[in-house]
Motif scaffolding. Sequence first.
Motif, PDB file in Angstrom:
ATOM      1  N   MET A   1       0.861  -1.184   0.000  1.00  0.00           N
ATOM      2  CA  MET A   1       0.000   0.000   0.000  1.00  0.00           C
ATOM      3  C   MET A   1       0.897   1.234   0.000  1.00  0.00           C
ATOM      4  O   MET A   1       1.959   1.227   0.627  1.00  0.00           O
ATOM      5  N   PRO A   2       0.476   2.296  -0.673  1.00  0.00           N
ATOM      6  CA  PRO A   2       1.308   3.503  -0.683  1.00  0.00           C
ATOM      7  C   PRO A   2       1.417   4.134   0.708  1.00  0.00           C
ATOM      8  O   PRO A   2       0.485   4.034   1.508  1.00  0.00           O
ATOM      9  N   LEU A   3       2.553   4.789   0.949  1.00  0.00           N
ATOM     10  CA  LEU A   3       2.689   5.577   2.175  1.00  0.00           C
ATOM     11  C   LEU A   3       1.758   6.785   2.071  1.00  0.00           C
ATOM     12  O   LEU A   3       1.094   7.170   3.015  1.00  0.00           O
ATOM     13  N   PHE A   4       1.742   7.370   0.851  1.00  0.00           N
ATOM     14  CA  PHE A   4       0.762   8.418   0.525  1.00  0.00           C
ATOM     15  C   PHE A   4       0.718   8.568  -0.992  1.00  0.00           C
ATOM     16  O   PHE A   4       1.565   7.997  -1.696  1.00  0.00           O
ATOM     17  N   THR A   5      -0.275   9.291  -1.475  1.00  0.00           N
ATOM     18  CA  THR A   5      -0.383   9.491  -2.935  1.00  0.00           C
ATOM     19  C   THR A   5      -0.478  10.985  -3.241  1.00  0.00           C
ATOM     20  O   THR A   5      -0.891  11.787  -2.395  1.00  0.00           O
ATOM     21  N   ILE A   6      -0.102  11.332  -4.461  1.00  0.00           N
ATOM     22  CA  ILE A   6      -0.226  12.719  -4.943  1.00  0.00           C
ATOM     23  C   ILE A   6      -1.006  12.642  -6.257  1.00  0.00           C
ATOM     24  O   ILE A   6      -0.692  11.808  -7.107  1.00  0.00           O
ATOM     25  N   PRO A   7      -2.032  13.484  -6.433  1.00  0.00           N
ATOM     26  CA  PRO A   7      -2.861  13.349  -7.638  1.00  0.00           C
ATOM     27  C   PRO A   7      -2.246  13.976  -8.895  1.00  0.00           C
ATOM     28  O   PRO A   7      -1.522  14.966  -8.810  1.00  0.00           O
ATOM     29  N   GLU A   8      -2.572  13.330 -10.018  1.00  0.00           N
ATOM     30  CA  GLU A   8      -2.351  13.870 -11.370  1.00  0.00           C
ATOM     31  C   GLU A   8      -1.013  14.550 -11.595  1.00  0.00           C
ATOM     32  O   GLU A   8      -0.941  15.749 -11.832  1.00  0.00           O
ATOM     33  N   LEU A   9       0.033  13.758 -11.573  1.00  0.00           N
ATOM     34  CA  LEU A   9       1.361  14.311 -11.849  1.00  0.00           C
ATOM     35  C   LEU A   9       1.514  14.734 -13.314  1.00  0.00           C
ATOM     36  O   LEU A   9       2.487  15.379 -13.683  1.00  0.00           O
ATOM     37  N   SER A  10       0.543  14.315 -14.146  1.00  0.00           N
ATOM     38  CA  SER A  10       0.595  14.709 -15.563  1.00  0.00           C
ATOM     39  C   SER A  10       0.474  16.232 -15.687  1.00  0.00           C
ATOM     40  O   SER A  10       0.845  16.816 -16.701  1.00  0.00           O
ATOM     41  N   VAL A  11      -0.069  16.868 -14.659  1.00  0.00           N
ATOM     42  CA  VAL A  11      -0.119  18.341 -14.658  1.00  0.00           C
ATOM     43  C   VAL A  11       1.202  18.830 -14.034  1.00  0.00           C
ATOM     44  O   VAL A  11       1.406  18.693 -12.825  1.00  0.00           O
ATOM     45  N   PRO A  12       2.138  19.390 -14.865  1.00  0.00           N
ATOM     46  CA  PRO A  12       3.444  19.754 -14.316  1.00  0.00           C
ATOM     47  C   PRO A  12       3.316  20.893 -13.300  1.00  0.00           C
ATOM     48  O   PRO A  12       2.624  21.876 -13.552  1.00  0.00           O
TER      49      PRO A  12
ATOM     50  N   GLY B   1      -4.652   1.616 -13.694  1.00  0.00           N
ATOM     51  CA  GLY B   1      -5.191   0.258 -13.553  1.00  0.00           C
ATOM     52  C   GLY B   1      -5.840   0.057 -12.194  1.00  0.00           C
ATOM     53  O   GLY B   1      -6.496  -0.943 -11.967  1.00  0.00           O
ATOM     54  N   THR B   2      -5.648   0.997 -11.263  1.00  0.00           N
ATOM     55  CA  THR B   2      -6.317   0.880  -9.962  1.00  0.00           C
ATOM     56  C   THR B   2      -7.551   1.789  -9.970  1.00  0.00           C
ATOM     57  O   THR B   2      -7.872   2.417 -10.987  1.00  0.00           O
ATOM     58  N   ASP B   3      -8.194   1.858  -8.817  1.00  0.00           N
ATOM     59  CA  ASP B   3      -9.333   2.776  -8.705  1.00  0.00           C
ATOM     60  C   ASP B   3      -8.866   4.228  -8.655  1.00  0.00           C
ATOM     61  O   ASP B   3      -9.675   5.150  -8.606  1.00  0.00           O
ATOM     62  N   TYR B   4      -7.551   4.433  -8.616  1.00  0.00           N
ATOM     63  CA  TYR B   4      -6.993   5.797  -8.502  1.00  0.00           C
ATOM     64  C   TYR B   4      -6.021   6.048  -9.648  1.00  0.00           C
ATOM     65  O   TYR B   4      -4.839   6.317  -9.435  1.00  0.00           O
ATOM     66  N   PRO B   5      -6.514   5.956 -10.907  1.00  0.00           N
ATOM     67  CA  PRO B   5      -5.596   5.937 -12.055  1.00  0.00           C
ATOM     68  C   PRO B   5      -4.800   7.227 -12.225  1.00  0.00           C
ATOM     69  O   PRO B   5      -3.747   7.213 -12.870  1.00  0.00           O
ATOM     70  N   ASP B   6      -5.273   8.338 -11.664  1.00  0.00           N
ATOM     71  CA  ASP B   6      -4.567   9.598 -11.883  1.00  0.00           C
ATOM     72  C   ASP B   6      -3.556   9.895 -10.780  1.00  0.00           C
ATOM     73  O   ASP B   6      -2.867  10.921 -10.818  1.00  0.00           O
ATOM     74  N   ASP B   7      -3.485   9.025  -9.771  1.00  0.00           N
ATOM     75  CA  ASP B   7      -2.585   9.293  -8.641  1.00  0.00           C
ATOM     76  C   ASP B   7      -1.214   8.657  -8.832  1.00  0.00           C
ATOM     77  O   ASP B   7      -1.070   7.690  -9.572  1.00  0.00           O
ATOM     78  N   GLU B   8      -0.231   9.220  -8.156  1.00  0.00           N
ATOM     79  CA  GLU B   8       1.105   8.606  -8.092  1.00  0.00           C
ATOM     80  C   GLU B   8       1.348   8.291  -6.619  1.00  0.00           C
ATOM     81  O   GLU B   8       1.031   9.088  -5.735  1.00  0.00           O
ATOM     82  N   ALA B   9       1.925   7.112  -6.382  1.00  0.00           N
ATOM     83  CA  ALA B   9       2.020   6.612  -5.007  1.00  0.00           C
ATOM     84  C   ALA B   9       3.464   6.514  -4.557  1.00  0.00           C
ATOM     85  O   ALA B   9       4.329   6.094  -5.331  1.00  0.00           O
ATOM     86  N   LEU B  10       3.727   6.862  -3.306  1.00  0.00           N
ATOM     87  CA  LEU B  10       5.056   6.621  -2.763  1.00  0.00           C
ATOM     88  C   LEU B  10       5.076   5.217  -2.151  1.00  0.00           C
ATOM     89  O   LEU B  10       4.311   4.931  -1.225  1.00  0.00           O
ATOM     90  N   LEU B  11       5.916   4.363  -2.726  1.00  0.00           N
ATOM     91  CA  LEU B  11       6.015   2.978  -2.261  1.00  0.00           C
ATOM     92  C   LEU B  11       7.436   2.730  -1.760  1.00  0.00           C
ATOM     93  O   LEU B  11       8.394   2.762  -2.541  1.00  0.00           O
ATOM     94  N   LEU B  12       7.550   2.499  -0.461  1.00  0.00           N
ATOM     95  CA  LEU B  12       8.882   2.410   0.160  1.00  0.00           C
ATOM     96  C   LEU B  12       9.671   1.191  -0.296  1.00  0.00           C
ATOM     97  O   LEU B  12      10.862   1.292  -0.598  1.00  0.00           O
ATOM     98  N   LEU B  13       8.997   0.034  -0.342  1.00  0.00           N
ATOM     99  CA  LEU B  13       9.717  -1.211  -0.671  1.00  0.00           C
ATOM    100  C   LEU B  13       9.761  -1.450  -2.169  1.00  0.00           C
ATOM    101  O   LEU B  13      10.806  -1.812  -2.724  1.00  0.00           O
ATOM    102  N   MET B  14       8.615  -1.265  -2.829  1.00  0.00           N
ATOM    103  CA  MET B  14       8.550  -1.506  -4.270  1.00  0.00           C
ATOM    104  C   MET B  14       9.654  -0.729  -4.989  1.00  0.00           C
ATOM    105  O   MET B  14      10.254  -1.217  -5.940  1.00  0.00           O
ATOM    106  N   SER B  15       9.921   0.488  -4.507  1.00  0.00           N
ATOM    107  CA  SER B  15      10.903   1.319  -5.203  1.00  0.00           C
ATOM    108  C   SER B  15      12.348   0.973  -4.806  1.00  0.00           C
ATOM    109  O   SER B  15      13.284   1.642  -5.244  1.00  0.00           O
ATOM    110  N   ARG B  16      12.550  -0.051  -4.009  1.00  0.00           N
ATOM    111  CA  ARG B  16      13.911  -0.510  -3.708  1.00  0.00           C
ATOM    112  C   ARG B  16      14.377  -1.568  -4.723  1.00  0.00           C
ATOM    113  O   ARG B  16      15.509  -1.980  -4.719  1.00  0.00           O
ATOM    114  N   PHE B  17      13.457  -2.077  -5.555  1.00  0.00           N
ATOM    115  CA  PHE B  17      13.848  -3.078  -6.549  1.00  0.00           C
ATOM    116  C   PHE B  17      14.510  -2.367  -7.720  1.00  0.00           C
ATOM    117  O   PHE B  17      13.996  -1.362  -8.209  1.00  0.00           O
TER     118      PHE B  17
END
Length: 363
Positions: free
Chosen positions: A46-57, A106-122
Motif C-alpha cells: 500500500m502507498p505511504l501516501f499518494t499525490i494526484p495527477e502528476l501529468s499536470v506539471p 489500472g487501480t481505482d486511482y488511475p490519476d494518482d502517483e504513489a510513494l512505495l517504500l519497498l517496491m521502489s527498492r527493486f
Amino acid sequence: MEAAHPYRKLKIPEDAPFELKPTPGKGWGMFATRDIEDNEIILQEMPLFTIPELSVPRPLEEEVRLEVEELDEEDQEQFFSLRRNGSEPFDTLEAAFRANKFDLSGTDYPDDEALLLLMSRFNHSCTPNAMVPNPSNFPDVEPECTTMVSAKPIPAGTEITFSYTNVTYYLRRDERRLALAFDCKCEACNVEDPNEVYMSDLRRTLLRGLDSLVNMGLSKGAEDVIDTETNPIIIDPGLRAAAANCQIMHSTRFICYTMIPCVLEAEGNLGLFTSGIYCRDLEALATQFQSSENARIADLVLQQPYWLERLNAAFRLWNRTDDGDMENAAASREELRIIAEPSDLAGIWQGELVTTPIIEEVD
Ligand SMILES: C[S@@+](CC[C@H](N)C(=O)[O-])C[C@H]1O[C@@H](n2cnc3c(N)ncnc32)[C@H](O)[C@@H]1O
C-alpha cells in the motif's frame, strides 16, 4: 557502515521472500532469500501516501510536505530513511517523492502517483525476473495496492528486478541507453559477446515490428526513443502503410501475434504471467475468424501446449483471407480512431486488404 544504514529501518514483512542489501553499481537492491517460483506474488504494498495527477506539471514540494506531515512518527521515519540510490539523503521532499513513486494506472486511482517504500527498492533490468502487472489483474487485493510478481523462477540469493519501462523490451542495447536515466548495469546490458548482443538486438527489433504490426502501426513507445525516419518500426514500407491503414488480413495478425511470445521467450522475457496474457488475447483473436476452416486452424493453434508449436500450427493460416476480414479491419480502424493521435492517422484508409506482407527485393 552497512549495518547502521538508514535502509535497515525500512519495515520488510516477516514472510517476505527478499532482503535489502547493496548491489554493485546499482546502490542497494532486493535479493531473494529463498527459491521463488515463476508467477509467485513477491510483494503487495500500500502507498505511504499518494499525490494526484502528476501529468499536470507543477512544483510538488509543498504537496509532499503536507502529506509527510500527516504521517505518524513511525511512517515519517520510514520516509526520511530514503536515500538517493542508497547513498546521500535527498535534497528536497519533492526529489524523494519523484525517485520513489509509482503510477497507479489500472487501480481505482488511475490519476494518482504513489510513494512505495519497498517496491521502489527493486532495481531495473532489461531482462527482469519479476514484473509489476496492471493492478486490475489482482481484483481481490486493496484497490490502491501495487503487486510484484515473479516473471521466471528466481533462485535464492538472486537479485529481484523488474523493468522500469516496458519500452526496453523493444529497444536495442544502444537505444536503451537513451531511454533509461542511468547507465544500466543489468545482465542484458552487460553482455560482452558481440554475437549475443547482435542476436538480442535483432530479437528486440523484430518484437517492436511485430507489436506495431498487430497493433495497427502503433508501437509501445519505441518511436519516442528512436529516429523512425532512419530507423522505422516496421521496416517494409508497404507493410508499414498497410498496418497504419488497418489493411492487414486477420490471418496475418494472428500469425504475427503468435510469433511475439516465441521471440520474447527466446530473449528470456516470457514467464507464466505474460504467457497467460498472450494466451487469453490469442483466444480472443481466434474468435474473430468467420470462415470455418480458419476458425478450425485457430482452434488447433490454441490446443498446442508450447508457443513454438502454436506458431508452427498458425502458419497454416498463411495468406488465407477470411469472411470477417473487412469487419475486423473496420473494427480496428474504429479502435485506432479512438486511441490514436491525429498524426498517427495520416495514412488514409484505402479499403483494400493487403493479402500478403510485401517483401521488397534485396540487392
Ligand atoms: C528507485 S531506485 C532503486 C533502488 C536503489 N538502488 C536504492 O539503492 O535505493 C532507482 C535507482 O537505482 C539505480 N538503478 C536501478 N536499476 C539499475 C540498473 N539496472 N543499473 C544501474 N543502476 C540502477 C539507478 O540509480 C536508479 O535511478
